[in-house]
Scaffold this motif. Sequence first.
Motif, short mmCIF file in Angstrom:
data_model
loop_
_atom_site.label_atom_id
_atom_site.label_comp_id
_atom_site.label_asym_id
_atom_site.label_seq_id
_atom_site.Cartn_x
_atom_site.Cartn_y
_atom_site.Cartn_z
N TYR A 35 0.61 -0.94 0.07
CA TYR A 35 -0.57 0.14 -0.06
C TYR A 35 0.97 0.95 -0.04
O TYR A 35 1.90 1.22 0.44
CB TYR A 35 -1.16 -0.27 1.51
CG TYR A 35 -2.00 -1.39 1.23
CD1 TYR A 35 -2.92 -0.96 0.02
CD2 TYR A 35 -1.79 -2.15 2.10
CE1 TYR A 35 -4.06 -2.18 0.11
CE2 TYR A 35 -2.88 -3.43 2.04
CZ TYR A 35 -3.88 -3.42 1.09
OH TYR A 35 -4.20 -4.64 0.57
N TYR A 37 0.01 5.61 1.42
CA TYR A 37 -1.05 6.51 2.23
C TYR A 37 -0.53 8.01 1.19
O TYR A 37 0.94 8.08 1.89
CB TYR A 37 -0.37 5.76 2.91
CG TYR A 37 -1.13 4.44 3.26
CD1 TYR A 37 -2.58 4.82 3.51
CD2 TYR A 37 -0.02 3.84 3.78
CE1 TYR A 37 -2.70 3.27 4.31
CE2 TYR A 37 -0.39 2.37 4.07
CZ TYR A 37 -1.97 2.21 4.83
OH TYR A 37 -2.51 0.86 4.68
N THR A 38 -1.25 8.71 0.81
CA THR A 38 -0.98 10.01 0.38
C THR A 38 -1.38 10.64 2.04
O THR A 38 -1.97 10.52 2.38
CB THR A 38 -0.85 10.15 -0.66
OG1 THR A 38 -2.42 10.97 -0.47
CG2 THR A 38 -1.10 9.81 -2.28
N GLU A 148 -6.78 13.26 0.69
CA GLU A 148 -5.54 12.03 0.33
C GLU A 148 -6.24 10.63 0.12
O GLU A 148 -7.27 10.36 -0.37
CB GLU A 148 -5.46 11.62 2.09
CG GLU A 148 -6.61 11.23 3.34
CD GLU A 148 -6.36 11.22 4.19
OE1 GLU A 148 -6.53 9.93 5.21
OE2 GLU A 148 -5.16 12.28 5.40
N GLN A 150 -5.74 6.03 -0.63
CA GLN A 150 -4.23 4.66 -0.36
C GLN A 150 -4.69 3.97 -1.59
O GLN A 150 -5.64 3.58 -2.35
CB GLN A 150 -5.20 4.33 0.59
CG GLN A 150 -4.60 3.30 1.62
CD GLN A 150 -5.14 1.82 2.18
OE1 GLN A 150 -6.38 2.85 2.83
NE2 GLN A 150 -4.72 0.78 2.03
#
Length: 156
Positions: A35, A37-38, A148, A150
């Motif tokens: 993964y 994540y930002t 955001e 993912q």
Amino acid sequence: MAGTVEAKLAELGLTLPDVVPPLASYQPAVQSGVYVYTSGQLPMVDGKLAVTGKVGAEVTPDEAKELAKTCALNALAAVKSVAGDLDRIARVVKVVGFVASASDFTGQPAVINGASELLGAVLGDKGVHARSAVGVAVLPLDAPVEVEVQVELVGA
């Protein structure tokens, strides 16, 4: 050489921007296992916000929807900075959008559709995701929108 995802961006008349530098003590994106994540991405263009204020007051819902699209482009740039290639995206898992809202504004989902629709247009079925659209009192730098993302990668 640009991959399939970046070719699709070009076909849509879009260019992947440079990664927006952090405004504080964090990374634009991190990878954990398969993964990425930002961090929350603001609608920055060339290092600045084109629009500030609350949606439903100084910013129209249509303007905010376009800003959410910019946030999603910035999120894709952050993903690429970690993954190396956007073609490694197996799917977008989750999108969380924050909308700085006037007290009576309740159209947050329609605003965050800007991000969701961009991800779908660029990634097709891989862009279908779970999502939250949240109204908040204020965002960093008085941004109207923050997004955001993912994603799950293949070959991680």
